[in-house]
Structure formats: C-alpha cells, structure tokens
Write a protein that holds these residues in place. Structure first.
Motif, mmCIF file in Angstrom:
data_model
loop_
_atom_site.group_PDB
_atom_site.id
_atom_site.type_symbol
_atom_site.label_atom_id
_atom_site.label_comp_id
_atom_site.label_asym_id
_atom_site.label_seq_id
_atom_site.Cartn_x
_atom_site.Cartn_y
_atom_site.Cartn_z
ATOM 1 N N PHE A 230 0.836 -1.198 0.000
ATOM 2 C CA PHE A 230 0.000 0.000 0.000
ATOM 3 C C PHE A 230 0.874 1.252 0.000
ATOM 4 C CE2 PHE A 230 0.541 1.396 4.400
ATOM 5 C CZ PHE A 230 1.000 0.236 5.024
ATOM 6 N N GLU A 242 -4.619 15.469 5.410
ATOM 7 C CA GLU A 242 -3.462 14.568 5.532
ATOM 8 C C GLU A 242 -3.479 13.408 4.516
ATOM 9 O OE1 GLU A 242 -5.919 14.640 8.028
ATOM 10 O OE2 GLU A 242 -6.746 12.674 7.563
ATOM 11 N N PRO A 243 -2.309 12.725 4.366
ATOM 12 C CA PRO A 243 -2.265 11.546 3.494
ATOM 13 C C PRO A 243 -3.068 10.374 4.073
ATOM 14 C CG PRO A 243 -0.052 12.197 4.229
ATOM 15 C CD PRO A 243 -1.003 13.016 4.999
ATOM 16 N N PHE A 246 -3.784 3.585 1.178
ATOM 17 C CA PHE A 246 -4.604 2.727 0.312
ATOM 18 C C PHE A 246 -3.729 1.676 -0.349
ATOM 19 C CE2 PHE A 246 -7.052 6.632 0.562
ATOM 20 C CZ PHE A 246 -8.285 6.116 0.930
ATOM 21 N N THR A 260 -8.571 1.713 -5.141
ATOM 22 C CA THR A 260 -10.027 1.645 -5.066
ATOM 23 C C THR A 260 -10.420 2.063 -3.664
ATOM 24 O OG1 THR A 260 -9.941 -0.152 -6.624
ATOM 25 C CG2 THR A 260 -12.026 0.188 -5.499
ATOM 26 N N GLY A 265 -15.652 7.654 5.474
ATOM 27 C CA GLY A 265 -15.738 8.841 6.326
ATOM 28 C C GLY A 265 -15.684 10.075 5.443
ATOM 29 N N TRP A 267 -13.237 12.081 4.327
ATOM 30 C CA TRP A 267 -12.243 12.215 3.254
ATOM 31 C C TRP A 267 -12.604 11.329 2.061
ATOM 32 C CZ3 TRP A 267 -8.453 9.787 0.381
ATOM 33 C CH2 TRP A 267 -7.433 10.592 -0.139
ATOM 34 N N THR A 268 -12.967 10.109 2.350
ATOM 35 C CA THR A 268 -13.294 9.173 1.263
ATOM 36 C C THR A 268 -14.594 9.600 0.560
ATOM 37 O OG1 THR A 268 -14.089 7.735 3.034
ATOM 38 C CG2 THR A 268 -12.019 7.124 2.013
ATOM 39 N N ILE A 306 -13.950 -4.397 0.650
ATOM 40 C CA ILE A 306 -12.897 -3.621 -0.020
ATOM 41 C C ILE A 306 -11.513 -4.258 0.206
ATOM 42 C CG2 ILE A 306 -12.541 -1.981 1.897
ATOM 43 C CD1 ILE A 306 -12.530 -1.150 -1.852
ATOM 44 N N THR A 309 -8.662 -5.430 -2.490
ATOM 45 C CA THR A 309 -7.667 -4.661 -3.274
ATOM 46 C C THR A 309 -6.265 -5.297 -3.361
ATOM 47 O OG1 THR A 309 -7.472 -3.183 -1.372
ATOM 48 C CG2 THR A 309 -8.783 -2.388 -3.220
ATOM 49 N N ALA A 415 -5.068 -5.488 8.118
ATOM 50 C CA ALA A 415 -6.304 -4.860 8.582
ATOM 51 C C ALA A 415 -6.255 -3.414 8.112
ATOM 52 C CB ALA A 415 -6.383 -4.931 10.093
ATOM 53 N N PHE A 418 -4.894 1.511 11.267
ATOM 54 C CA PHE A 418 -3.638 1.600 12.012
ATOM 55 C C PHE A 418 -3.848 1.875 13.493
ATOM 56 C CE2 PHE A 418 -1.348 3.080 7.988
ATOM 57 C CZ PHE A 418 -0.832 1.812 7.777
HETATM 58 C C1 LIG Z 1 -2.738 -0.549 5.125
HETATM 59 C C2 LIG Z 1 -4.066 0.016 4.740
HETATM 60 C C3 LIG Z 1 -4.560 -0.197 3.456
HETATM 61 C C4 LIG Z 1 -5.815 0.305 3.100
HETATM 62 N N1 LIG Z 1 -6.284 0.077 1.843
HETATM 63 C C5 LIG Z 1 -7.512 0.529 1.508
HETATM 64 C C6 LIG Z 1 -8.046 0.304 0.202
HETATM 65 O O1 LIG Z 1 -7.425 -0.302 -0.681
HETATM 66 N N2 LIG Z 1 -9.279 0.792 -0.066
HETATM 67 C C7 LIG Z 1 -10.008 1.465 0.869
HETATM 68 O O2 LIG Z 1 -11.120 1.891 0.568
HETATM 69 N N3 LIG Z 1 -9.535 1.685 2.116
HETATM 70 C C8 LIG Z 1 -8.307 1.246 2.439
HETATM 71 N N4 LIG Z 1 -7.819 1.513 3.697
HETATM 72 C C9 LIG Z 1 -8.647 2.265 4.647
HETATM 73 C C10 LIG Z 1 -8.561 3.767 4.353
HETATM 74 O O3 LIG Z 1 -7.255 4.249 4.637
HETATM 75 C C11 LIG Z 1 -9.539 4.518 5.228
HETATM 76 O O4 LIG Z 1 -10.825 4.033 4.927
HETATM 77 C C12 LIG Z 1 -9.553 5.984 4.959
HETATM 78 O O5 LIG Z 1 -8.314 6.557 5.307
HETATM 79 C C13 LIG Z 1 -10.680 6.603 5.765
HETATM 80 O O6 LIG Z 1 -10.606 7.999 5.747
HETATM 81 P P1 LIG Z 1 -11.896 8.910 6.050
HETATM 82 O O7 LIG Z 1 -11.404 10.227 6.514
HETATM 83 O O8 LIG Z 1 -12.824 8.900 4.901
HETATM 84 O O9 LIG Z 1 -12.639 8.158 7.198
HETATM 85 P P2 LIG Z 1 -12.555 8.366 8.771
HETATM 86 O O10 LIG Z 1 -13.929 8.060 9.293
HETATM 87 O O11 LIG Z 1 -11.914 9.641 9.142
HETATM 88 O O12 LIG Z 1 -11.571 7.216 9.184
HETATM 89 C C14 LIG Z 1 -11.973 5.890 9.292
HETATM 90 C C15 LIG Z 1 -10.759 5.112 9.816
HETATM 91 O O13 LIG Z 1 -9.737 5.124 8.806
HETATM 92 C C16 LIG Z 1 -8.440 5.333 9.410
HETATM 93 N N5 LIG Z 1 -7.844 6.555 8.856
HETATM 94 C C17 LIG Z 1 -8.487 7.694 8.545
HETATM 95 N N6 LIG Z 1 -7.630 8.592 8.055
HETATM 96 C C18 LIG Z 1 -6.432 7.998 8.072
HETATM 97 C C19 LIG Z 1 -5.112 8.417 7.703
HETATM 98 N N7 LIG Z 1 -4.895 9.621 7.206
HETATM 99 N N8 LIG Z 1 -4.089 7.564 7.885
HETATM 100 C C20 LIG Z 1 -4.308 6.351 8.410
HETATM 101 N N9 LIG Z 1 -5.510 5.879 8.756
HETATM 102 C C21 LIG Z 1 -6.565 6.694 8.592
HETATM 103 C C22 LIG Z 1 -8.654 5.420 10.892
HETATM 104 O O14 LIG Z 1 -8.434 4.139 11.440
HETATM 105 C C23 LIG Z 1 -10.092 5.784 11.047
HETATM 106 O O15 LIG Z 1 -10.617 5.278 12.243
HETATM 107 C C24 LIG Z 1 -6.572 1.038 4.049
HETATM 108 C C25 LIG Z 1 -6.058 1.261 5.322
HETATM 109 C C26 LIG Z 1 -4.824 0.763 5.668
HETATM 110 C C27 LIG Z 1 -4.300 1.013 7.042
#
Ligand SMILES: Cc1cc2nc3c(=O)[nH]c(=O)nc-3n(C[C@H](O)[C@H](O)[C@H](O)COP(=O)(O)OP(=O)(O)OC[C@H]3O[C@@H](n4cnc5c(N)ncnc54)[C@H](O)[C@@H]3O)c2cc1C
Length: 419
Positions: A230, A242-243, A246, A260, A265, A267-268, A306, A309, A415, A418
C-alpha cells in the motif's frame, strides 16, 4: 505477522541501559536514587522507540514485519513509557540530600520539565487511545507528543548529577537515544517525509458500487512495489488534509497506479463527491509485507469487501508460472457489492491453480471459519492464510483460526486500520 527482531533490539537496548545503570552507579547513589532513575531512563528509551517508529521509514518495516506492526509497537511503547514515567515520578526522591547545595540545584528546571511532560503525556495518551476522536482531529494532537519528548529530554539532561550522571555508561545510552530521537521527532512533526513522496496526476476518477477507483499517472517516476503493498495518497489543494493509506490495486507491470477507495468517512466521501481528474497528488510508499510469494504452496486468501484490493493486484500481476494453489474467498454483502468480480473470474479462468469462491452475507454465507471449512477441500491447517479487510473481521477470524490449530506464522493479515 510481527517480526520480532525489532522488538528484540529495543528490549536489548533497554536491558543494556538498566544493567549498566545498576552496575556503574556511583557509590554515593542509594537504591532510592538508582531504581527510580533506571525506571525513568527506560521510559525515555521507550519514548524514543515510539518517536523513531513514527517516522515510517521504509527500512524499519523489515525489523517489525510491516508498517502496521510498527504502529502496534509504537503504541505499546507509548503506553508502557507512560506507566514507567508515572512510577518514576512517584518513586523519585522529592528532596535533595542534606549535603547538596539547594541554591545550586534550584536553578535546574529538571523536575518542572518532568512534571509538565508527564501531564502532557497522560493527556496525549488518553487522546491517542480514544477512538471516538476522528483521525483528522486526532493526528495534530498526537503530533504534540513530540513536545513531551523534548520536555523529557530536557528533564534528564538537566537532572542534578547526584541523581543521574550523564557521563556514566547508562547516561551515554540515553544521550545516543537523544541524538537519534530528536532528529526523528523533527522529521515527523515537520512532515519531512513528504520529501520521499512521488508526484502524480489524477488521470481518472471512476465511480463503482459504493467505491471510487482512482487512476494516477506518474509525473516523475513510478514507485517499485510488490502486489499487496500500500501507499499513502495525499491530494494537493486546500481541504484535502493529511495523506491516507490505500492498497495499490494495479499490477506492477501497469504504467499507472490504481487505488479503489470505499466511502468510509469525510475524506473518502469527498473523493467520491468532489474529486476531479487533473488534480495533483503525492504518493508515499510502498509499504507493507503482505507477500503471498514468500508463504507456503497452499493458500487461502480471504477478502472482506474492499479488502479485495491487495488480492486484485496479486491476480492482475499473476501469470501461468504461479505455482501456488490458491483459494480466494471473496466475502461481500451481495454480488453487486463484489467489486471487480467479473474481471477476477475472467483472469482466474486462465490460472489453473487459482479458484474464487464468493461468499454473500445476503445469502446467509459469512466470512467465518465454519463457512471456510465447508468451502475448502482440506482441513484448515493445510493452508497459509492471507486475510484482508476491516479490523474486527480480521481479528475475529485470526482468533478462530488459532483455535482451529492454524499456527500463528501461517496467518498473514492486512487490517485496514492503524489506530
Ligand atoms: C494498510 C491500509 C490499506 C488500506 N487500503 C484501503 C483500500 O485499498 N481501499 C479502501 O477503501 N480503504 C483502504 N484503507 C482504509 C482507508 O485508509 C480509510 O478508509 C480511509 O483513510 C478513511 O478515511 P476517512 O477520513 O474517509 O474516514 P474516517 O472516518 O476519518 O476514518 C476511518 C478510519 O480510517 C483510518 N484513517 C483515517 N484517516 C487515516 C489516515 N490519514 N491515515 C491512516 N488511517 C486513517 C482510521 O483508522 C479511522 O478510524 C486502508 C487502510 C490501511 C491502514
């Protein structure tokens, strides 16, 4: 799986510190001084560990088994540091020995710095472990832990020599920790890791069922990655903050990066509703050690929604030379939620060793160990497992697989969380 070499290194350094602290203590130091300072120094080494791991430097991943494992150790080190700091504060001598000059020691702010650090550490940990706080609000507060680290550094550097001697072997261990920890703290807090990011242009934004596929074209060069890894995606422009991590869903052979993104939340959702092609982005990575090629010849891949991926990238990259027998169990609510099912089924038809088994909860079929037993030809302990998806699902299945006798090193997880 957590590789233990990183943990062993940290434990050895702390042990070295503790032993040298006891053995080489000046004769005039009583146990009443030696023990609390040893506890305080160990807490400082744990804080340094936490700070170093927060840099997300790629090569540390090999010592811990992936970035998610680095974060686990980062968290555990932070919690243990706080506990030790508390014990240190309670047990540390409150008054100077009778023969010490009070005027001389009143100029040292050591105790004050230590107390402020403790208060901020406890508040910071409370915020860090409180899952009700959204990630984007949590992140800046968490960065303030760097201040705690700097205060703790000031605390022991200014400690009166009759409590702690910087020139002793254990003092030198702590000074080396400062020399490593302080630059790492600034590296993290000033966002210097941005420098290792690669620039991309968002070429296409494709709407899928409850998800969005982003296609990115490299402005400079493509990162080298393995299927299953990722990267952090940072979209440039105000409001994108922030970054976010994915999984790269494209294959390494493609000259584009694909992600994908499921709406989870704010950001997505913004990605789905507002993102337009042409916007600039930064990619930092790759990260992760979710590598099926290094595991046994018979494997079960379980994708929860999801969580498909990484497997998508693996299947996209796979050719007939693949020598692993793979059962891809794809859990989704219903067929229309199983993203890329058609593409996967088409590709798998040309891969004789790979089979795909959809599991739809609407049809009463769930991603559970009892269902796996029914769908797989052999007992569960004949396979290596690769599990990817939401954390609660991964944790539950992993625990059930242990109960079924699948050894820990044969269960590989990613998972999507983080914290
Ligand atoms: C290793 C890894 C691989 C991932 N691969 C995918 C993927 O292929 N497709 C996909 O749809 N999702 C993936 N995710 C999940 C994705 O990162 C979160 O769904 C997304 O960051 C949520 O952001 P949000 O602000 O929309 O949601 P929020 O409601 O703000 O966050 C939901 C959860 O996502 C995590 N998160 C939010 N922002 C961040 C950040 N900036 N850095 C780290 N974690 C964060 C937190 O655990 C939080 O509780 C992956 C996550 C990880 C850790």
């Amino acid at each position: 799986m957590l590789r233990r070499s990183g943990v062993y290194i940290i434990a050895s350094i702390i042990l070295l510190f503790a032993v040298t602290h006891i053995i080489f203590s000046p004769a005039e130091h009583s146990p009443r001084t030696i023990i609390p300072t040893m506890i305080g120094g160990s807490a400082f080494l744990l804080m340094t560990t936490s700070i170093v791991l927060s840099t997300r430097l790629n090569y540390l991943e090999d010592w811990f088994g992936g970035l998610d494992r680095m974060y686990q150790v980062h968290r555990v080190a932070g919690v243990f540091a706080a506990i030790l700091v508390l014990i240190h504060m309670i047990s540390a001598p409150k008054t100077l020995p009778l023969d010490a000059d009070p005027d001389l020691y009143s100029v040292f702010p050591s105790a004050v710095l230590g107390k402020i650090a403790l208060v901020l550490l406890v508040i910071g940990l409370f915020l860090a472990l409180n899952r009700k706080i959204g990630y984007s609000r949590w992140r800046p507060t968490h960065k303030s832990m760097v201040l705690v680290y700097l205060l703790a550094t000031g605390h022991f550097l200014t400690a009166p020599g009759l409590f702690f001697q910087l020139s002793s072997p254990s003092g030198i261990v702590l000074i080396i920790a400062v020399v490593i920890g302080v630059p790492c703290a600034f590296y993290t807090v000033l966002g210097m890791n941005k420098r290792t990011s690669l620039p991309f242009t968002i070429e296409a934004v494709n709407n899928l069922e409850r998800a969005t596929e982003l296609v990115l074209k490299a402005t400079d060069k493509m990162p080298e990655f393995k299927p299953g890894q990722f990267a952090f995606l940072e979209i440039e422009g105000s409001g994108w903050d922030e970054p976010h991590p994915f999984t790269i869903s494209s294959s390494p052979q493609e000259n584009r990066l694909r992600f994908t993104v499921k709406v989870l939340g704010d950001w997505t959702r913004k990605v789905r509703e507002e993102l337009e092609p042409g916007r600039q982005a930064l990619i930092r990575g790759p990260y992760g050690r979710f590598d099926y090629e290094k595991a046994g010849d018979r494997q079960v891949w379980l994708a929860g929604g999801i969580g498909i991926t990484p497997f998508l990238s693996m299947i996209r990259a796979m050719d007939n030379k693949n020598n692993k027998e793979i059962y891809l169990l794809y859990a989704a609510r219903e067929q229309k939620d199983a993203l890329y099912l058609e593409e996967l089924t088409g590709k798998i038809a040309s891969l004789p060793q790979v089979s795909i088994v959809p599991i739809y909860s609407e049809q009463g079929c769930f991603a559970r160990v009892d269902i796996m037993k029914k769908k797989l030809p052999d007992p569960l302990n004949s396979y290596d497992f690769f599990l990817c998806g939401p954390k609660p699902m991964i944790d539950g299945i992993r625990a059930d697989l242990y109960k079924e006798g699948v050894p820990r090193p044969r269960i590989h997880t990613e998972a999507f969380e983080f914290r």
